[in-house]
Design a protein around this motif. Sequence first.
Motif, mmCIF file in Angstrom:
data_model
loop_
_atom_site.group_PDB
_atom_site.id
_atom_site.type_symbol
_atom_site.label_atom_id
_atom_site.label_comp_id
_atom_site.label_asym_id
_atom_site.label_seq_id
_atom_site.Cartn_x
_atom_site.Cartn_y
_atom_site.Cartn_z
ATOM 1 N N GLY A 288 47.972 51.522 40.031
ATOM 2 C CA GLY A 288 48.990 51.105 39.075
ATOM 3 C C GLY A 288 49.219 49.604 39.064
ATOM 4 N N SER A 289 49.153 48.974 40.223
ATOM 5 C CA SER A 289 49.381 47.531 40.285
ATOM 6 C C SER A 289 48.110 46.742 40.021
ATOM 7 C CB SER A 289 49.906 47.136 41.667
ATOM 8 O OG SER A 289 48.888 47.280 42.642
ATOM 9 N N GLY A 290 46.960 47.363 40.251
ATOM 10 C CA GLY A 290 45.692 46.659 40.133
ATOM 11 C C GLY A 290 45.396 45.802 41.345
ATOM 12 N N GLY B 158 37.113 48.328 47.844
ATOM 13 C CA GLY B 158 38.443 48.854 47.590
ATOM 14 C C GLY B 158 38.495 49.514 46.228
ATOM 15 N N ARG B 159 39.701 49.814 45.814
ATOM 16 C CA ARG B 159 39.895 50.417 44.494
ATOM 17 C C ARG B 159 39.592 49.398 43.408
ATOM 18 N NH1 ARG B 159 44.989 54.189 43.750
ATOM 19 N NH2 ARG B 159 43.706 54.691 41.963
ATOM 20 N N PRO B 160 39.114 49.865 42.268
ATOM 21 C CA PRO B 160 38.932 48.959 41.133
ATOM 22 C C PRO B 160 40.291 48.404 40.686
ATOM 23 C CG PRO B 160 37.843 51.071 40.721
ATOM 24 C CD PRO B 160 38.665 51.225 41.966
ATOM 25 N N SER B 161 40.263 47.288 39.993
ATOM 26 C CA SER B 161 41.496 46.656 39.541
ATOM 27 C C SER B 161 41.466 46.452 38.033
ATOM 28 C CB SER B 161 41.671 45.299 40.228
ATOM 29 O OG SER B 161 42.752 44.607 39.675
ATOM 30 N N ALA B 162 42.485 46.968 37.358
ATOM 31 C CA ALA B 162 42.610 46.737 35.921
ATOM 32 C C ALA B 162 43.053 45.300 35.658
ATOM 33 C CB ALA B 162 43.610 47.718 35.310
ATOM 34 N N ALA B 163 43.563 44.618 36.704
ATOM 35 C CA ALA B 163 44.043 43.241 36.572
ATOM 36 C C ALA B 163 43.028 42.234 37.094
ATOM 37 C CB ALA B 163 45.354 43.085 37.331
ATOM 38 N N GLY B 164 41.846 42.688 37.458
ATOM 39 C CA GLY B 164 40.834 41.776 37.980
ATOM 40 C C GLY B 164 41.251 41.136 39.298
ATOM 41 N N TYR B 165 42.079 41.835 40.074
ATOM 42 C CA TYR B 165 42.589 41.358 41.367
ATOM 43 C C TYR B 165 43.363 40.048 41.235
ATOM 44 C CZ TYR B 165 39.452 44.927 43.102
ATOM 45 O OH TYR B 165 38.810 46.128 43.303
ATOM 46 N N ASP B 166 43.921 39.799 40.064
ATOM 47 C CA ASP B 166 44.707 38.596 39.806
ATOM 48 C C ASP B 166 46.190 38.968 39.924
ATOM 49 O OD1 ASP B 166 46.039 36.386 38.830
ATOM 50 O OD2 ASP B 166 44.962 36.326 36.915
ATOM 51 N N LEU C 30 48.418 42.482 51.894
ATOM 52 C CA LEU C 30 49.040 43.368 50.913
ATOM 53 C C LEU C 30 48.457 43.228 49.509
ATOM 54 C CD1 LEU C 30 52.787 43.044 51.986
ATOM 55 C CD2 LEU C 30 51.138 44.819 52.602
ATOM 56 N N VAL C 31 47.399 42.426 49.360
ATOM 57 C CA VAL C 31 46.805 42.206 48.043
ATOM 58 C C VAL C 31 45.317 42.536 48.121
ATOM 59 C CG1 VAL C 31 46.359 40.525 46.217
ATOM 60 C CG2 VAL C 31 48.474 40.398 47.523
ATOM 61 N N GLY C 32 44.870 43.452 47.265
ATOM 62 C CA GLY C 32 43.465 43.840 47.252
ATOM 63 C C GLY C 32 42.562 42.711 46.774
ATOM 64 N N GLN C 33 41.302 42.799 47.163
ATOM 65 C CA GLN C 33 40.299 41.830 46.742
ATOM 66 C C GLN C 33 39.048 42.572 46.295
ATOM 67 O OE1 GLN C 33 39.351 38.723 49.511
ATOM 68 N NE2 GLN C 33 41.456 38.500 50.180
ATOM 69 N N SER C 34 38.229 41.886 45.556
ATOM 70 C CA SER C 34 36.977 42.464 45.084
ATOM 71 C C SER C 34 35.875 42.240 46.113
ATOM 72 C CB SER C 34 36.578 41.815 43.753
ATOM 73 O OG SER C 34 35.326 42.310 43.338
ATOM 74 N N PHE C 35 35.254 43.325 46.530
ATOM 75 C CA PHE C 35 34.072 43.261 47.377
ATOM 76 C C PHE C 35 32.981 44.041 46.652
ATOM 77 C CE2 PHE C 35 37.539 42.772 50.404
ATOM 78 C CZ PHE C 35 37.102 41.683 51.148
ATOM 79 N N VAL C 36 31.832 43.417 46.445
ATOM 80 C CA VAL C 36 30.763 44.083 45.706
ATOM 81 C C VAL C 36 29.465 44.179 46.501
ATOM 82 C CG1 VAL C 36 31.690 43.549 43.423
ATOM 83 C CG2 VAL C 36 30.157 41.925 44.529
ATOM 84 N N SER C 37 29.366 43.467 47.607
ATOM 85 C CA SER C 37 28.155 43.491 48.417
ATOM 86 C C SER C 37 28.058 44.808 49.173
ATOM 87 C CB SER C 37 28.169 42.325 49.410
ATOM 88 O OG SER C 37 27.103 42.451 50.323
ATOM 89 N N ASP C 38 26.842 45.283 49.363
ATOM 90 C CA ASP C 38 26.635 46.535 50.094
ATOM 91 C C ASP C 38 26.981 46.430 51.572
ATOM 92 O OD1 ASP C 38 25.922 48.100 47.959
ATOM 93 O OD2 ASP C 38 23.768 47.814 48.203
#
Length: 190
Positions: free
Chosen positions: A123-125, A67-75, A54-62
């Motif tokens: 909205g939640s980031g 996922g969606r960008p996060s205004a909270a830095g996925y924190d 239920l919590v998004g994470q940052s994936f940057v590798s091709d």
Amino acid sequence: MKNMWKSMKLTIVFCVIFAIGYVGVLWVLAQVATPGKGKVSMLTLDGKTVGADLVGQSFVSDVYFWGRPSAAGYDASRSSGSNQGPTSKEYLKEVEARVDSFLVHHPYLSRKDVPVEMVTASGSGLDPDITPASAYIQVERIAKARGLKEPDVRAVVDKLVERPVFDLFGPEKVDVLRLNIAMDETFGKR
């Protein structure tokens, strides 16, 4: 004094009803209308916990779905939106930079083909899901980066599209972390 005592009893009764009753109603709804009966699932890969569904994470590798960008830095402790609206010049510059970055990694798309959800924060980031359309747009990039055939990658997405409960509550979605775990389990970890 008599009215005050009645008022206090009534206040206590309503506090109990609304504090316990409201929580009880939400709990019952969570048992019926949410996946996992309202409980967070911790996801694992090769026996190691890699995140919560239920919590998004940052994936940057091709080689992974993004996922969606996060205004909270996925924190999770800073869960929030950016409080910037569509008339903010700073916000528009940030979105344009995200579009440009997305196009660098997806040269087969034009600007108008970039899904809005892939360049705007939730909205939640911490949004863990994307629409199937946003997942399918990334298939070509991932297939190329992993040396796979597009239909094989598309098949993994097809298996993980979550349909709304009773076809009523919300849109179809794909959990990005589950999708990336399935990619690693199916085609090998990258």
